[in-house]
Write an enzyme that holds these catalytic residues in place. Structure first.
Site, short mmCIF file in Angstrom:
data_model
loop_
_atom_site.label_atom_id
_atom_site.label_comp_id
_atom_site.label_asym_id
_atom_site.label_seq_id
_atom_site.Cartn_x
_atom_site.Cartn_y
_atom_site.Cartn_z
N ASP A 30 -34.75 6.68 -7.41
CA ASP A 30 -34.10 6.14 -8.61
C ASP A 30 -34.45 6.96 -9.86
O ASP A 30 -34.84 6.41 -10.90
CB ASP A 30 -34.54 4.69 -8.86
CG ASP A 30 -34.50 3.81 -7.61
OD1 ASP A 30 -33.56 3.97 -6.84
OD2 ASP A 30 -35.41 2.98 -7.43
N GLU A 237 -25.18 -1.64 -8.18
CA GLU A 237 -26.47 -1.52 -8.89
C GLU A 237 -26.57 -0.12 -9.49
O GLU A 237 -25.66 0.70 -9.38
CB GLU A 237 -27.65 -1.77 -7.93
CG GLU A 237 -27.74 -0.76 -6.81
CD GLU A 237 -28.83 -1.06 -5.79
OE1 GLU A 237 -29.56 -2.06 -5.92
OE2 GLU A 237 -28.94 -0.28 -4.82
O1 FUB Z 1 -35.83 1.19 -5.72
C1 FUB Z 1 -35.55 -0.17 -5.56
C2 FUB Z 1 -34.10 -0.44 -5.70
O2 FUB Z 1 -33.37 0.30 -4.74
C3 FUB Z 1 -33.51 -0.01 -7.02
O3 FUB Z 1 -33.84 -0.85 -8.08
C4 FUB Z 1 -32.09 0.01 -6.63
O4 FUB Z 1 -31.24 0.63 -7.56
C5 FUB Z 1 -32.15 0.74 -5.31
O5 FUB Z 1 -32.20 2.12 -5.47
#
Ligand code: FUB
Length: 338
Positions: A30, A237
């Site tokens: 991320d 997301e």
């Molecule tokens: O890294 C944990 C979670 O996985 C992140 O918050 C999301 O965007 C996904 O990448």
């Protein structure tokens, strides 16, 4: 598929990968990249193996701290600046330090991070430092009115700062309507508009929302909201905002279809119109990125799970150059070649 076949497939993908992990001594994911003080600073998640089995709730992502990385230029090594913040030092948070972002204002640096409280509900916190790499001192409480995950802060040309946030399923965004949580809420039905990320202007001190978060709408080519059934294009997301040639580019992950997509608009609140894919699927379930310019070139920061042999919660951040065509369209990147 046998284990041997999976391994051979991974080896083939690794050989064709367009870029290498930026670091290999820790797992990172991320990656939120910014240029501060003339260098690239990356604020990623720090993946660990907590021994929790995979589920749709993302419980296997049980990260405990953040490291910040510095690159003097896109060709330089990424230097690990050490632990910038640990969950044990955040009074309101109990676990799962997920994807962070950072911003700079008036010579101070602000880290924004989601974590679960003891009741299992995600909120977003702020921590402050005098240097881009930290260490960051957390605020005693989470941002009032914050929820869900994946904060991304955009500094607009007028020096207003906007936070985009939210992620569905494990990120709990489907539980909220009009900023209010209900256990009974789920993703909308297939023929209903998809959920959008949320956006709120930040307060002058950068520690709170200056307004009630609004839901961002992403439209299709006919000006209609993308539907919840449109898994190839709807928001899941990992929001990110950047500006190119005066337009606002909202990019994000489609989650269960594993694409990085983008939509463009004329102001920070949208609506945004879907434009296309930035990157096709990477190895690993999640895909999450940032976009940053350095010395006149644009770069995509992303992650995949090649280094860990395909373990979804053990990811490695990478970067590659990003190109636009003459109309401002982003050219789709295939992470393992065409
Ligand atoms: O890294 C944990 C979670 O996985 C992140 O918050 C999301 O965007 C996904 O990448």
């Amino acid at each position: 598929m046998s284990d041997e076949t999976v391994e051979t497939d991974l080896q083939a993908l690794a050989a064709r990968a367009i870029s290498k992990p930026l670091v290999t001594h820790v797992y990172t994911a991320d990656p939120s990249a910014h240029v501060f003080d003339g260098a690239i600073y990356i604020y990623p998640s720090h993946d660990i193996d907590g021994g929790v089995p995979f589920n749709d709730n993302g419980d296997h992502f049980c990260m405990e701290d953040y490291h910040v990385f510095r690159m003097a230029s896109p060709d330089s090594d990424a230097v690990d600046c050490g632990v910038a913040l640990h969950v044990k030092d955040v009074p309101w948070a109990e676990r799962q330090m997920w994807a962070p972002d950072a911003a700079c204002k008036g010579g101070r640096y602000y880290l924004y991070f989601p974590a679960k409280r003891a009741n299992g509900i995600f909120q977003i916190g702020t921590a402050v430092a005098d240097r881009p790499e930290g260490p960051f001192t957390p605020e005693p409480e989470a941002i009032r009115g914050s929820y869900s995950i994946d904060p991304a802060v955009h500094q607009d040309d007028d020096d207003a700062y906007y936070m985009y946030f939210g992620g569905i399923w494990g990120g709990q965004l489907q539980k909220y309507r009009k900023n209010t949580y209900a256990e009974t809420h789920e993703e909308p039905l297939a023929d209903q508009p998809a959920l959008g990320p949320r956006v709120a202007k930040l307060s002058e001190d950068m520690k709170q929302f200056a307004e009630t978060p609004r839901e961002v709408v992403i439209l299709d080519e006919h000006g209609r909201p993308l539907l919840a059934s449109d898994h190839d294009r709807r928001y899941f997301e990992g929001p990110w905002m950047h500006k190119y040639q005066g337009k606002y580019y909202l990019s994000y992950s489609t989650g269960d279809t594993h694409f990085l997509c983008y939509a463009t608009g004329d102001n920070p609140y949208g609506p945004f119109t879907y434009q296309g894919k930035i990157m096709t699927e990477v190895v690993g379930w999640t895909t999450h990125h940032s976009i940053c310019a350095f010395a006149g070139k644009w770069y995509l920061f992303y992650h995949d799970s090649i280094l860990s042999g395909g373990v979804t919660h053990l990811r490695s951040m990478k970067m590659t150059e990003l190109h636009y065509d003459e109309h401002g369209k982003i050219l789709t990147i295939a992470p393992y070649g065409k």
